[in-house]
Design a protein around this motif. Structure first.
Motif, mmCIF file in Angstrom:
data_model
loop_
_atom_site.group_PDB
_atom_site.id
_atom_site.type_symbol
_atom_site.label_atom_id
_atom_site.label_comp_id
_atom_site.label_asym_id
_atom_site.label_seq_id
_atom_site.Cartn_x
_atom_site.Cartn_y
_atom_site.Cartn_z
ATOM 1 N N GLY A 112 -11.457 16.707 66.551
ATOM 2 C CA GLY A 112 -10.076 17.128 66.392
ATOM 3 C C GLY A 112 -9.283 17.020 67.678
ATOM 4 O O GLY A 112 -8.104 16.634 67.667
ATOM 5 N N GLN A 113 -9.935 17.322 68.805
ATOM 6 C CA GLN A 113 -9.267 17.211 70.099
ATOM 7 C C GLN A 113 -9.088 15.762 70.524
ATOM 8 O O GLN A 113 -8.047 15.383 71.066
ATOM 9 C CB GLN A 113 -10.083 17.965 71.164
ATOM 10 N N LEU A 114 -10.108 14.935 70.279
ATOM 11 C CA LEU A 114 -10.075 13.546 70.716
ATOM 12 C C LEU A 114 -9.254 12.659 69.778
ATOM 13 O O LEU A 114 -8.627 11.694 70.221
ATOM 14 C CB LEU A 114 -11.503 12.993 70.818
ATOM 15 N N LEU A 115 -9.264 12.990 68.488
ATOM 16 C CA LEU A 115 -8.611 12.151 67.478
ATOM 17 C C LEU A 115 -7.740 13.015 66.564
ATOM 18 O O LEU A 115 -7.985 13.105 65.354
ATOM 19 C CB LEU A 115 -9.662 11.404 66.655
ATOM 20 N N PRO A 116 -6.718 13.655 67.109
ATOM 21 C CA PRO A 116 -5.890 14.538 66.279
ATOM 22 C C PRO A 116 -5.110 13.809 65.195
ATOM 23 O O PRO A 116 -4.601 14.442 64.268
ATOM 24 C CB PRO A 116 -4.945 15.186 67.302
ATOM 25 N N HIS A 117 -5.024 12.483 65.307
ATOM 26 C CA HIS A 117 -4.276 11.697 64.325
ATOM 27 C C HIS A 117 -5.167 11.154 63.213
ATOM 28 O O HIS A 117 -4.693 10.405 62.348
ATOM 29 C CB HIS A 117 -3.608 10.514 65.023
ATOM 30 N N ALA A 118 -6.448 11.514 63.212
ATOM 31 C CA ALA A 118 -7.380 10.955 62.224
ATOM 32 C C ALA A 118 -7.024 11.410 60.813
ATOM 33 O O ALA A 118 -6.453 12.479 60.596
ATOM 34 C CB ALA A 118 -8.810 11.370 62.561
ATOM 35 N N GLU A 119 -7.383 10.563 59.855
ATOM 36 C CA GLU A 119 -7.264 10.902 58.442
ATOM 37 C C GLU A 119 -8.623 11.414 57.973
ATOM 38 O O GLU A 119 -9.661 10.912 58.400
ATOM 39 C CB GLU A 119 -6.861 9.675 57.635
ATOM 40 N N VAL A 120 -8.615 12.402 57.108
ATOM 41 C CA VAL A 120 -9.851 13.080 56.719
ATOM 42 C C VAL A 120 -10.088 12.965 55.221
ATOM 43 O O VAL A 120 -9.190 13.231 54.416
ATOM 44 C CB VAL A 120 -9.804 14.566 57.128
ATOM 45 N N LEU A 121 -11.303 12.552 54.867
ATOM 46 C CA LEU A 121 -11.775 12.566 53.491
ATOM 47 C C LEU A 121 -12.774 13.707 53.347
ATOM 48 O O LEU A 121 -13.717 13.804 54.149
ATOM 49 C CB LEU A 121 -12.466 11.253 53.130
ATOM 50 N N VAL A 122 -12.600 14.545 52.358
ATOM 51 C CA VAL A 122 -13.495 15.680 52.128
ATOM 52 C C VAL A 122 -14.422 15.357 50.967
ATOM 53 O O VAL A 122 -13.959 15.012 49.872
ATOM 54 C CB VAL A 122 -12.694 16.961 51.819
ATOM 55 N N VAL A 123 -15.733 15.439 51.210
ATOM 56 C CA VAL A 123 -16.733 15.156 50.182
ATOM 57 C C VAL A 123 -17.305 16.474 49.675
ATOM 58 O O VAL A 123 -17.699 17.337 50.464
ATOM 59 C CB VAL A 123 -17.861 14.261 50.725
#
Length: 369
Positions: free
Chosen positions: A240-251
């Motif tokens: 979260g700190q390194l890649l705050p722009h990431a998109e997240v898929l929840v499984v």
């Protein structure tokens, strides 16, 4: 009287060698300064080939490709390939050029690479299986895909992709990841024995994830997929700190208890600024011979999680014996044409790819007037 073949020239040989691609760096060997000299003497050609490191794992393949390319030039009767190794200055200059002066973290908000983190609230829901197959399915669509196994304690991606013995190659300060099914892959499992228990505290975990993102040379990627560890611990916070722009898929699974826990991982992602793009329900049911579906893990968990998070339910992946067998054998199920689970994950990949990259967190080339 038949005309003799035209005499070969250095320019013609170099043009042919431009079609030889380094399998690790994914660039032509001529562009990588691996061919410092070409000499033509009548119909005999001598090619100087400099590999990036001693013991380059792709050395045999590169030499064979260089020999074949040079021999394909009209007028060439014999080819000699003199194999050497780059000196340190040349190698360092090459790596610096490949990085293109980019910052230590190449996957910034302004990068053209989409970052997709696949997470789950608890273990045992098939998150890594979904991640591995999603990465391969994205590559099947012609995208350039990298995969980071960020599940440091429970690493399983190398085995799922059929490369449990693969090891990365170090070139200068850069780490070249192995490839499987056209996906560049890095995992802590490539640095430790498969039976070794990794027991690190937060700072070591943060440094490992950071090194995977900065020191590993993936080249130009369309998509970087991360297999996150289950839960909301140190790695989730670091990503979260390194890649705050990431998109997240929840499984999650259809089971309500699993769905309740899955929601927590999404909440942590949102707290760091990441965007939850959807839910994937795994183990959605087992098809029977009479056409009915046996819901071993209940039903509705995925839809309930998606509703609570106010995101779409992107896929329901059915239970599949072939999916389990493929994971054990290192054969992604998306490579099989007729399996329902593989079809569901391929459809998920198409949906994810079609979604496109949002503008959140990116600087735009405009200034106020």
């Amino acid at each position: 009287m038949a005309e003799s073949a035209p005499a070969a020239t250095e320019q013609a040989v170099r043009a042919a060698l431009a079609g030889v691609i380094d399998p690790e760096l994914r660039r032509p060997v001529t562009e990588l300064d691996m061919v410092p000299r070409v000499a033509v003497d009548g119909d005999r050609v001598t090619v100087g080939l400099e590999l990036t490191i001693v013991g380059c794992p792709a050395a045999t393949r590169i030499e064979a490709d260089v020999r074949a390319a040079a021999a394909s030039v009209p007028g060439v009767g014999a080819v000699d390939v003199e194999v050497g190794v780059m000196d340190r200055a040349t190698r360092d200059a090459l790596i610096a050029r490949l990085r293109g002066g980019k910052p230590a973290m190449p996957f910034t908000a302004d990068s053209l690479t989409r970052v997709i983190a696949v997470t789950s609230g608890k273990g045992g829901v098939g998150k890594s299986t979904i991640t591995a197959n999603l990465a391969v399915a994205l590559a099947q669509q012609g995208l350039r895909v990298g995969l980071v196994d960020a599940d440091v304690f429970g690493f399983s991606i190398p085995g799922l992709l059929g490369i449990p013995e693969a090891r990365p190659t170090r070139v200068g300060e850069a780490i070249m990841p192995p490839r499987a099914h056209d996906v560049a892959v890095i995992s802590i499992g490539m640095f430790v024995d498969a039976r070794t228990a990794v027991s690190w505290r937060g700072p070591m975990l943060h440094r490992t994830v950071q090194q995977f993102l900065t020191d590993v040379y993936f080249g130009d990627l369309d998509v970087l997929v991360l297999d996150m560890p289950p839960g909301t611990g140190d790695v989730a916070i670091s990503v979260g700190q390194l890649l705050p722009h990431a998109e997240v898929l929840v499984v999650t699974t259809p089971q309500r208890a699993a769905a309740d826990v899955a929601e927590r991982s999404a909440m942590v992602a949102r707290q760091t600024g990441q965007t939850v793009i959807g839910v994937v329900e795994n183990m959605a049911g087992l098809a029977q011979a009479d056409g009915s579906v046996l819901e071993l893990f209940g039903s509705g968990g995925g839809a309930e999680t998606a509703a609570r998070l106010e995101v779409p339910l992107l896929a329901q992946v059915p239970l599949s014996i072939a999916l389990r067998e493929g994971g054990d054998e290192g054969r992604p199920i998306v490579l099989e044409a007729d399996d329902p689970a593989g079809a569901a994950i391929r459809a998920l990949a198409q949906t994810v790819a079609a979604r496109g990259r949002g503008l959140a967190g990116r600087s735009l080339p405009f200034s106020p007037r």
